[in-house]
Design a protein around this motif. Structure first.
Motif, PDB file in Angstrom:
ATOM      1  N   PRO A   2       0.830  -1.215   0.000  1.00  0.00           N
ATOM      2  CA  PRO A   2       0.000   0.000   0.000  1.00  0.00           C
ATOM      3  C   PRO A   2       0.862   1.263   0.000  1.00  0.00           C
ATOM      4  CG  PRO A   2      -0.793  -1.574   1.622  1.00  0.00           C
ATOM      5  CD  PRO A   2       0.523  -2.096   1.149  1.00  0.00           C
ATOM      6  N   LYS A   3       0.330   2.309  -0.596  1.00  0.00           N
ATOM      7  CA  LYS A   3       1.079   3.567  -0.689  1.00  0.00           C
ATOM      8  C   LYS A   3       1.439   4.131   0.686  1.00  0.00           C
ATOM      9  CE  LYS A   3      -3.287   6.090  -1.284  1.00  0.00           C
ATOM     10  NZ  LYS A   3      -4.119   6.876  -2.232  1.00  0.00           N
ATOM     11  N   SER A   4       0.616   3.825   1.677  1.00  0.00           N
ATOM     12  CA  SER A   4       0.883   4.323   3.035  1.00  0.00           C
ATOM     13  C   SER A   4       2.176   3.746   3.598  1.00  0.00           C
ATOM     14  CB  SER A   4      -0.286   3.984   3.964  1.00  0.00           C
ATOM     15  OG  SER A   4      -0.486   2.571   4.024  1.00  0.00           O
ATOM     16  N   ILE A   5       2.589   2.597   3.095  1.00  0.00           N
ATOM     17  CA  ILE A   5       3.847   1.974   3.507  1.00  0.00           C
ATOM     18  C   ILE A   5       4.954   2.300   2.509  1.00  0.00           C
ATOM     19  CG2 ILE A   5       5.009  -0.222   3.962  1.00  0.00           C
ATOM     20  CD1 ILE A   5       2.282  -1.370   4.754  1.00  0.00           C
ATOM     21  N   PHE A   6       4.598   2.254   1.228  1.00  0.00           N
ATOM     22  CA  PHE A   6       5.593   2.433   0.163  1.00  0.00           C
ATOM     23  C   PHE A   6       6.265   3.802   0.194  1.00  0.00           C
ATOM     24  CE2 PHE A   6       6.328   4.067  -4.179  1.00  0.00           C
ATOM     25  CZ  PHE A   6       7.365   3.225  -4.567  1.00  0.00           C
ATOM     26  N   PHE A   7       5.490   4.883   0.238  1.00  0.00           N
ATOM     27  CA  PHE A   7       6.088   6.209   0.120  1.00  0.00           C
ATOM     28  C   PHE A   7       6.991   6.582   1.293  1.00  0.00           C
ATOM     29  CE2 PHE A   7       2.721   6.708  -3.092  1.00  0.00           C
ATOM     30  CZ  PHE A   7       3.513   7.123  -4.145  1.00  0.00           C
ATOM     31  N   PRO A   8       6.645   6.237   2.537  1.00  0.00           N
ATOM     32  CA  PRO A   8       7.610   6.476   3.619  1.00  0.00           C
ATOM     33  C   PRO A   8       8.926   5.740   3.398  1.00  0.00           C
ATOM     34  CG  PRO A   8       5.421   6.165   4.539  1.00  0.00           C
ATOM     35  CD  PRO A   8       5.318   5.845   3.074  1.00  0.00           C
ATOM     36  N   GLU A   9       8.869   4.530   2.830  1.00  0.00           N
ATOM     37  CA  GLU A   9      10.101   3.790   2.573  1.00  0.00           C
ATOM     38  C   GLU A   9      10.929   4.459   1.485  1.00  0.00           C
ATOM     39  OE1 GLU A   9       8.710  -0.719   3.920  1.00  0.00           O
ATOM     40  OE2 GLU A   9       9.168  -0.297   1.814  1.00  0.00           O
ATOM     41  N   VAL A  10      10.251   5.033   0.481  1.00  0.00           N
ATOM     42  CA  VAL A  10      10.968   5.806  -0.542  1.00  0.00           C
ATOM     43  C   VAL A  10      11.646   7.010   0.104  1.00  0.00           C
ATOM     44  CG1 VAL A  10      10.702   7.264  -2.600  1.00  0.00           C
ATOM     45  CG2 VAL A  10       9.491   5.089  -2.459  1.00  0.00           C
ATOM     46  N   ASN A  11      10.901   7.741   0.908  1.00  0.00           N
ATOM     47  CA  ASN A  11      11.444   8.939   1.553  1.00  0.00           C
ATOM     48  C   ASN A  11      12.623   8.610   2.469  1.00  0.00           C
ATOM     49  OD1 ASN A  11       9.496  10.475   0.267  1.00  0.00           O
ATOM     50  ND2 ASN A  11       8.076  10.438   1.998  1.00  0.00           N
ATOM     51  N   GLN A  12      12.609   7.428   3.062  1.00  0.00           N
ATOM     52  CA  GLN A  12      13.687   7.018   3.964  1.00  0.00           C
ATOM     53  C   GLN A  12      14.869   6.392   3.224  1.00  0.00           C
ATOM     54  OE1 GLN A  12      11.653   4.418   6.721  1.00  0.00           O
ATOM     55  NE2 GLN A  12      10.113   5.997   7.152  1.00  0.00           N
ATOM     56  N   GLY A  13      14.752   6.256   1.897  1.00  0.00           N
ATOM     57  CA  GLY A  13      15.843   5.698   1.108  1.00  0.00           C
ATOM     58  C   GLY A  13      16.052   4.208   1.307  1.00  0.00           C
ATOM     59  N   LYS A  14      14.980   3.468   1.584  1.00  0.00           N
ATOM     60  CA  LYS A  14      15.093   2.045   1.867  1.00  0.00           C
ATOM     61  C   LYS A  14      15.039   1.163   0.622  1.00  0.00           C
ATOM     62  CE  LYS A  14      13.198   2.030   6.585  1.00  0.00           C
ATOM     63  NZ  LYS A  14      12.156   1.455   7.471  1.00  0.00           N
ATOM     64  N   LEU A  15      14.643   1.726  -0.524  1.00  0.00           N
ATOM     65  CA  LEU A  15      14.392   0.922  -1.719  1.00  0.00           C
ATOM     66  C   LEU A  15      15.404   1.252  -2.812  1.00  0.00           C
ATOM     67  CD1 LEU A  15      10.512   1.377  -1.813  1.00  0.00           C
ATOM     68  CD2 LEU A  15      11.829  -0.374  -0.601  1.00  0.00           C
ATOM     69  N   ALA A  16      15.935   0.230  -3.450  1.00  0.00           N
ATOM     70  CA  ALA A  16      16.962   0.429  -4.481  1.00  0.00           C
ATOM     71  C   ALA A  16      16.404   0.369  -5.895  1.00  0.00           C
ATOM     72  CB  ALA A  16      18.061  -0.624  -4.329  1.00  0.00           C
ATOM     73  N   PHE A  17      15.206  -0.187  -6.050  1.00  0.00           N
ATOM     74  CA  PHE A  17      14.630  -0.380  -7.384  1.00  0.00           C
ATOM     75  C   PHE A  17      13.118  -0.376  -7.224  1.00  0.00           C
ATOM     76  CE2 PHE A  17      14.167  -3.628 -11.093  1.00  0.00           C
ATOM     77  CZ  PHE A  17      14.074  -2.598 -12.034  1.00  0.00           C
ATOM     78  N   TYR A  18      12.456   0.625  -7.767  1.00  0.00           N
ATOM     79  CA  TYR A  18      11.020   0.732  -7.528  1.00  0.00           C
ATOM     80  C   TYR A  18      10.307   1.488  -8.640  1.00  0.00           C
ATOM     81  CZ  TYR A  18      12.423   5.322  -5.621  1.00  0.00           C
ATOM     82  OH  TYR A  18      12.969   6.575  -5.438  1.00  0.00           O
ATOM     83  N   LEU A  19       9.010   1.236  -8.735  1.00  0.00           N
ATOM     84  CA  LEU A  19       8.135   1.949  -9.671  1.00  0.00           C
ATOM     85  C   LEU A  19       7.511   3.140  -8.955  1.00  0.00           C
ATOM     86  CD1 LEU A  19       5.676   0.741 -12.285  1.00  0.00           C
ATOM     87  CD2 LEU A  19       4.712   2.034 -10.375  1.00  0.00           C
ATOM     88  N   ILE A  20       7.472   4.269  -9.645  1.00  0.00           N
ATOM     89  CA  ILE A  20       6.880   5.468  -9.061  1.00  0.00           C
ATOM     90  C   ILE A  20       6.368   6.369 -10.179  1.00  0.00           C
ATOM     91  CG2 ILE A  20       8.973   6.903  -9.021  1.00  0.00           C
ATOM     92  CD1 ILE A  20       8.108   7.657  -6.064  1.00  0.00           C
ATOM     93  N   GLY A  21       5.539   7.330  -9.843  1.00  0.00           N
ATOM     94  CA  GLY A  21       5.029   8.291 -10.815  1.00  0.00           C
ATOM     95  C   GLY A  21       5.460   9.686 -10.433  1.00  0.00           C
ATOM     96  N   TRP A  22       5.464  10.579 -11.414  1.00  0.00           N
ATOM     97  CA  TRP A  22       5.897  11.948 -11.146  1.00  0.00           C
ATOM     98  C   TRP A  22       5.194  12.931 -12.067  1.00  0.00           C
ATOM     99  CZ3 TRP A  22       8.007  14.800  -7.570  1.00  0.00           C
ATOM    100  CH2 TRP A  22       8.574  16.039  -7.881  1.00  0.00           C
ATOM    101  N   PHE A  23       4.698  13.979 -11.451  1.00  0.00           N
ATOM    102  CA  PHE A  23       4.180  15.135 -12.186  1.00  0.00           C
ATOM    103  C   PHE A  23       4.662  16.367 -11.452  1.00  0.00           C
ATOM    104  CE2 PHE A  23       0.965  18.502 -11.966  1.00  0.00           C
ATOM    105  CZ  PHE A  23       1.051  18.964 -13.266  1.00  0.00           C
ATOM    106  N   ASP A  24       5.418  17.219 -12.138  1.00  0.00           N
ATOM    107  CA  ASP A  24       5.940  18.420 -11.496  1.00  0.00           C
ATOM    108  C   ASP A  24       5.046  19.608 -11.825  1.00  0.00           C
ATOM    109  OD1 ASP A  24       7.422  20.632 -10.591  1.00  0.00           O
ATOM    110  OD2 ASP A  24       9.262  19.481 -10.746  1.00  0.00           O
ATOM    111  N   GLY A  25       4.361  20.084 -10.796  1.00  0.00           N
ATOM    112  CA  GLY A  25       3.431  21.192 -10.983  1.00  0.00           C
ATOM    113  C   GLY A  25       4.079  22.501 -11.370  1.00  0.00           C
TER     114      GLY A  25
END
Length: 507
Positions: free
Chosen positions: A380-403
């Motif tokens: 779930p995103k509630s778990i995934f995004f904190p792990e991204v922010n903490q630098g725990k993942l080396a290879f992951y899928l994500i989306g990006w839109f820069d406002g």
């Protein structure tokens, strides 16, 4: 006789008024819900689009192209590399009747740096000083040059200083008080948000007088609510139901190619396979993106060769994807010393992007065909995004839109080596690091010549996507909406996917 005639006339007036009210109201099923009503406490698109109906920024983005336009500021000027001067709109009031002044602007930008109420802390800490010249003129000075500072002000929402500082903090979190086109009526978390038109709005009263938003995250339930007439409009039409929606003669489908890209972030930690550019190229070339679009996305996506889409500053029109070539991928792995492959974990959310879990499943299968063993880690995103922010993942899928529509911000946040003190790399979850790219990113920060800076950003983009394989781009999502034809709503999608209800009109 006269009495009967009067009664009939009164009934006709009531009937007409009821019909008019129904025609100026709308119930919408959205595929996301707000976490709170504090406009600085949630920096996600899901939250920002709610806030944008209750609050205004100094600037706003309008229409299908997302053009930057005046809002609470009528004029602005870059005084020097660090300073921006704003002339504020006069005669604007908050929903409680309080006048909007420069003090509210100063209060808002100072509030951004408070981590207890803000997810825009880095933006707040980037500000050196705020000078009030008079009630309707203010200068904001940043600590370092921020070329995209002005481009981001449509999502920095201005709060009423007097109201925010005197109300209970808990009440501020759940009851918004802004200057926006709509006034808050009621929020029942997980059920609905109700709002009504601000008839005294500085831009003119919005055509739709009453809006009820029902956040329904489950796609089939959202679709059923539309077909049954419980709602008049639906955001986030799921790709698996697209054909059903299209065939329904009661519904009109409105779609727009999205600026949100879906891509794979990957580390380049020394001593690991992905530190070798040949391995990064091999992973890229092993993936059949055309098949992902056809089978997983049901044709509702467009292939991406870079992360931000046009009209972003720094976009390179002729940049091409690496071809799908599994044989070449295996050759590259052999040259890199991984003829027998290696094992890796691929992470990603399973409830954030369109078909996100199915995309990483497909990627794992393609990589297996060239000898790379993938362990899937969908969560779930509630778990995934904190792990991204903490630098725990080396290879992951994500989306990006820069406002901000500025690639400089994208690279400063997503690709620069993590540097918390200077505010670089805060969203670089995989910990990618390259000194050559860092130097080029930083060199663009102080450029005042727009053409020279755009050329530098294009060079940076080519370096990242071709020479370094900083990320592996997959596709741009398609934003799909459905509107009941009997709702009489005219709707044009925005490039940021926000639902801004003042922009809707009646046919």
């Amino acid at each position: 006789m006269k009495k009967t005639l009067s009664i009939l006339l009164a009934m006709a007036v009531l009937l007409f008024a009821g019909q008019a009210w129904a025609q100026s109201s709308i119930v919408v099923a959205q595929d996301d819900s707000p976490r709170m009503m504090n406009p600085h406490g949630d920096d996600s698109d899901a939250g920002l689009q709610y806030f944008a109906n209750f609050f205004d920024g100094l600037l706003q983005r309008k229409g299908a192209e997302g053009t930057l336009a005046p809002a609470l500021a009528v004029k602005w000027e870059r005084v020097d590399p660090l300073s921006w001067k704003f002339w504020l709109r006069q005669g604007v009031t908050f929903h409680n009747g309080n006048p909007f002044t420069a003090e509210d602007v100063q209060f808002t930008f100072e509030r951004l740096s408070n981590p207890e109420v803000s997810e825009f802390v880095n933006a707040g800490k980037s500000i050196d000083s705020i000078t009030i010249h008079d009630d309707y003129t203010v200068t904001i000075k940043t600590k370092e040059p921020i070329p995209w500072f002005i481009n981001n002000l449509h999502q920095t929402f201005i709060m009423d200083k007097e109201d925010t500082t005197t109300r209970d903090p808990g009440d501020v979190m759940v009851r918004p008080m802004g200057t926006g086109a709509y006034k808050f009526v009621e929020w029942v978390k997980g059920s609905y948000v109700k709002m009504e038109a601000n008839e005294n709005y500085w831009e003119g009263a919005p055509p739709i007088k009453k809006v009820e938003i029902r956040p329904i995250t489950e796609s089939s339930t959202r679709f059923a609510a539309l077909v049954s007439g419980q709602v008049g409009m639906l955001t986030g039409v799921p790709v698996e139901l697209y054909d059903q929606v299209k065939k329904n003669n009661q519904l009109e489908v409105v779609s727009k190619p999205a600026r949100r890209s879906i891509f794979l972030a990957l580390a380049n930690t020394p001593g690991t396979p992905m530190a070798d550019i040949r391995v990064r190229q091999a992973i890229y070339m092993a993936i059949d993106e055309d098949e992902i679009i056809e089978k997983v996305m049901r044709g509702q996506a467009a292939p991406a060769a870079q992360i931000p889409d046009q009209p972003t500053i720094g976009y390179v029109a002729d940049l091409k994807r690496l071809p799908h070539d599994p044989e070449k991928a295996m050759q590259l792995l052999k040259e890199a010393g991984y003829e027998k492959g290696f094992a890796i974990t691929l992470s990603g959310p399973n409830d954030r992007y369109i078909q996100d879990a199915k995309i990483i499943e497909a990627v794992a299968k393609y990589l297996a065909k060239v000898g790379i063993t993938v362990t899937l880690d969908a969560k779930p995103k509630s778990i995934f995004f904190p792990e991204v922010n903490q630098g725990k993942l080396a290879f992951y899928l994500i989306g990006w839109f820069d406002g901000t529509f500025d690639m400089g911000r994208t690279y400063a946040k997503l690709a620069h080596t993590r540097d918390k003190e200077r505010g670089f790399g805060e969203l670089n979850g995989a910990g990618f690091s390259d000194p050559e790219m860092d130097a080029l990113i930083e060199s663009t920060m102080g450029m005042l010549d727009a053409k020279a800076r755009e050329k530098a950003l294009q060079d940076l983009n080519k370096m990242a996507m071709v020479d370094k394989i900083t990320w592996i781009p997959l596709h741009y999502q398609m934003d799909i909406y459905a509107v009941r034809k009997d709702s009489n709503i005219a709707f044009q999608p925005r490039p940021d996917r926000w639902m801004i209800y003042k922009e809707l009109s009646l046919k």
